[in-house]
Write an enzyme that holds these catalytic residues in place. Sequence first.
Site, short mmCIF file in Angstrom:
data_model
loop_
_atom_site.label_atom_id
_atom_site.label_comp_id
_atom_site.label_asym_id
_atom_site.label_seq_id
_atom_site.Cartn_x
_atom_site.Cartn_y
_atom_site.Cartn_z
CE LYS A 97 -6.05 5.31 5.25
NZ LYS A 97 -5.36 6.56 4.92
CD GLU A 136 -1.86 -6.15 3.07
OE1 GLU A 136 -1.33 -5.12 2.60
OE2 GLU A 136 -3.07 -6.24 3.32
CG ASP A 154 0.73 -4.08 5.83
OD1 ASP A 154 0.72 -3.14 5.00
OD2 ASP A 154 0.26 -5.21 5.59
N GLY A 209 0.82 -1.21 0.00
CA GLY A 209 0.00 0.00 0.00
C GLY A 209 0.85 1.25 0.00
CB SER A 210 -0.05 4.80 -0.53
OG SER A 210 -1.00 4.92 0.52
N GLY A 251 -6.90 -4.44 3.17
CA GLY A 251 -7.24 -5.07 1.91
C GLY A 251 -7.60 -4.10 0.81
N GLY A 252 -7.48 -2.79 1.10
CA GLY A 252 -7.73 -1.81 0.05
C GLY A 252 -6.80 -1.99 -1.14
N GLY A 253 -5.62 -2.54 -0.88
CA GLY A 253 -4.67 -2.82 -1.94
C GLY A 253 -4.75 -4.22 -2.49
#
Length: 261
Positions: A129, A111, A89, A34-35, A103-105
């Site tokens: 978040k 993970e 993470d 992820g970002s 799980g957005g990615g």
Amino acid sequence: MPAELSPIDKAKFLAAKRATEFVEDGMKLGLGTGSTAAWMVRCLGERIREEGLRVVGVPTSRRTAQLAQQVGVPITTLDEAKWLDLTIDGADEFDGNLNLIKGGGAALLQEKIVATASDQMIVIADAAKDVTQLGAFPLPIEVIPFGWQTTKALVEETLVSLDVLNRDVTLRMNGASPLITDESNYILDLHLRRIGNPRQLALVLNQIPGVVENGLFIDICDIVVIGHGDGRVTVRDINSGEEHDDRVEFAPTDNVFADLD
């Protein structure tokens, strides 16, 4: 810090940089996806180049593996490493008990496997978040392609009896086709708006045939590092119950930005 960095990206970078301070020489690390996790991998590469830090990482997706190789972070497989000292993470949401939605990615399966194979998990995130109750972010579940519409119907039927505010379920798309995960599965996104009992929901979802894994991470995260746009970083430890603010120092010429596209 480059002037073009938005406040959210600055917050993500600061959280990532602070989290890498937990990394010690000789560690085996889980590398998130992820970002925000991408900033962490870059910061880790900087420590390796500048300090000679010796670590090995287990990436949770192909794109994380590619980034790690680009910035000089040695990688291996989980089967080779067997057990990890620390996983760092990101998260799409976290609550006061450090329960997560991830799980957005579309990498939630790897993970979760990597995080649970670690002595400790640290989540890095911007302040947006941090939520009182999980569910505003759609909850992803990974499902096998065979019979996915039946699986979707079973999920929708199951949600009727659970403490959620909404029950819309959609197949995640990549353009005109279903998105395919690294494990060649599909992602269903559950638009629940509010999850009253995350632990119960996680257990029930995984009992549905066709569901491989869900994006609720319960009792897995130990520490969350929250970046703020004003330069502050909050470290919250669920085990000790402690929370404190730090400030992360950085130089305008940080090498972590040198290989950005």
